[in-house]
Design an enzyme around this catalytic site. Structure first.
Site, PDB file in Angstrom:
ATOM      1  CG  ASP A  34      -0.185  -0.019   2.530  1.00  0.00           C
ATOM      2  OD1 ASP A  34       1.063  -0.148   2.493  1.00  0.00           O
ATOM      3  OD2 ASP A  34      -0.820   0.118   3.593  1.00  0.00           O
ATOM      4  NE  ARG A  93      10.714  25.742  -5.191  1.00  0.00           N
ATOM      5  CZ  ARG A  93      10.606  25.093  -6.329  1.00  0.00           C
ATOM      6  NH1 ARG A  93      10.580  25.764  -7.469  1.00  0.00           N
ATOM      7  NH2 ARG A  93      10.520  23.773  -6.364  1.00  0.00           N
ATOM      8  CG  HIS A 127      14.052  29.423  -2.186  1.00  0.00           C
ATOM      9  ND1 HIS A 127      14.538  29.749  -3.429  1.00  0.00           N
ATOM     10  CD2 HIS A 127      12.908  30.143  -2.022  1.00  0.00           C
ATOM     11  CE1 HIS A 127      13.725  30.632  -4.001  1.00  0.00           C
ATOM     12  NE2 HIS A 127      12.734  30.883  -3.180  1.00  0.00           N
ATOM     13  CE  LYS A 193      11.395  35.287 -11.945  1.00  0.00           C
ATOM     14  NZ  LYS A 193      12.421  35.486 -10.938  1.00  0.00           N
ATOM     15  NE  ARG A 195       8.140  33.241  -9.941  1.00  0.00           N
ATOM     16  CZ  ARG A 195       8.858  32.378 -10.653  1.00  0.00           C
ATOM     17  NH1 ARG A 195       8.259  31.431 -11.333  1.00  0.00           N
ATOM     18  NH2 ARG A 195      10.163  32.466 -10.676  1.00  0.00           N
ATOM     19  CG  ASP A 219      18.048  31.392  -9.209  1.00  0.00           C
ATOM     20  OD1 ASP A 219      18.100  31.774  -8.021  1.00  0.00           O
ATOM     21  OD2 ASP A 219      16.994  31.386  -9.873  1.00  0.00           O
ATOM     22  CB  SER A 224       9.290  25.522 -15.064  1.00  0.00           C
ATOM     23  OG  SER A 224       9.601  26.915 -15.037  1.00  0.00           O
ATOM     24  N   GLY A 225      12.567  25.896 -15.664  1.00  0.00           N
ATOM     25  CA  GLY A 225      13.535  26.371 -16.650  1.00  0.00           C
ATOM     26  C   GLY A 225      13.101  27.624 -17.374  1.00  0.00           C
ATOM     27  N   GLY A 226      11.846  28.037 -17.170  1.00  0.00           N
ATOM     28  CA  GLY A 226      11.325  29.199 -17.878  1.00  0.00           C
ATOM     29  C   GLY A 226      12.062  30.483 -17.547  1.00  0.00           C
TER      30      GLY A 226
END
EC number: 2.7.6.1
Length: 314
Positions: A34, A93, A127, A193, A195, A219, A224-226
């Site tokens: 399970d 995060r 982070h 930027k 977001r 960083d 996501s790499g965006g």
């Protein structure tokens, strides 16, 4: 000293154990039908100084539960001290209330690790720095910056006069400035930027002069790499000669690998091995991986010998 490894990143655990000349201790970590996690330590750990190596990366919940159960098993087996070595600390995060009825999950995870029986924590590039304060036990936060610096110098040589360090957002300026200073006070630029939602970022403008410069984006997390791809496009649009990215934790979820490989302007992404490879990175032409085994092994050795760890930050 005893080293116990969870399943999240066995190659890194084995590399650290080789540097310490301390074999990974025998333990059975399996799942019932399970999906419940079952742990059995197959060596005597009574009175031992034990280090548990486990990143809480994807699948984060499974790896977190493994870590907690391993710690509990060691505590019940009378280990004298248990150090949770978490190269990548998941849920970092979620370090503050983002809305009126939202959790601070990083604090919750810190409480769980402490309650499970950990005596101290060793992690890398949290982070948010305040997460150290979420723990009620000693917590050492290492930085991958020296490892990145060494790799950059090896790749680029001593002449960095045409190199600029770039923070991909305002919040990462301190991190980027630290690398800039280590490389001889290189010029610094910032990507401003906006977001719109998690995993989607829109580059607005570049703060600083990058015309004719070889840019290094620096960083802590690439998810996501965006952000990296959009930032590279914006930097080239402002006249940058080339763009490479150096990131401590390569989360690389979803289509991140193909997004980075398909980027016209991002020449290369360098990440550490803080997160294990699930197989998606092996065919990536633009992703290089450097190891932090030496850094983590030295920190573990110093903790075991009751020596200073802070000097590793110098």
């Amino acid at each position: 000293m005893k080293i116990i490894a969870g399943n999240s990143n066995l190659p890194l655990a084995q590399a650290i154990s080789r540097r310490l000349d301390a074999p990974v201790s025998k333990a059975t970590i399996q799942r019932f039908a399970d999906s419940e996690v079952h742990v059995e330590i197959n060596e005597n750990v009574r009175g031992e100084d034990v280090f548990v190596l486990q990143s809480t990366s994807s699948p984060a919940n499974d790896h977190l539960m493994e870590l907690l159960i391993i710690i509990d098993a060691l505590a019940r087996a009378s280990a004298s001290r248990i150090t949770a070595v978490i190269p990548y600390f998941g849920y970092a995060r979620q370090d503050r209330k983002a809305g009126p009825r939202t959790p601070i999950t990083a604090k919750l995870v810190a409480n769980l690790i402490t309650t499970a029986g950990a005596d101290r924590v060793l992690t890398m590039d949290l982070h948010a720095g305040q997460i150290q304060g979420f723990f009620d036990i000693p917590t050492d936060n290492l930085y991958a910056t020296p490892v990145m610096e060494e790799f950059i110098r090896r790749q680029r040589g001593d002449d960095l006069s045409n190199t600029c360090i770039v923070s991909p957002d305002v919040g990462g300026v301190v991190r980027a400035r630290a690398l800039s200073k280590r490389l001889g006070d290189l010029p610094l630029a910032i990507v401003d930027k906006r977001r719109e939602r998690a995993g989607v970022s829109e580059v607005m403008n570049i703060i600083g002069d990058v015309k004719g410069m070889d840019c290094i984006l620096f960083d802590d997390i690439a998810d996501s790499g965006g952000t990296l791809v959009n930032a590279a496009t914006a930097l080239v649009g402002q006249g940058a000669t080339s763009v490479e990215a150096y990131v401590s934790h390569g989360v690389l979820s979803g289509e991140a690998v193909s997004r980075i490989d398909g980027s016209e302007h991002l020449r290369k992404l360098v990440i550490t091995d803080s997160i294990g490879d699930d197989g998606r990175r092996k065919d990536a032409s633009k992703i290089d991986v450097i190891s932090v085994d030496r850094l983590l092994a030295e920190a573990i050795r110093r903790i075991a010998n009751e020596e200073s760890v802070s000097s590793l930050f110098d």
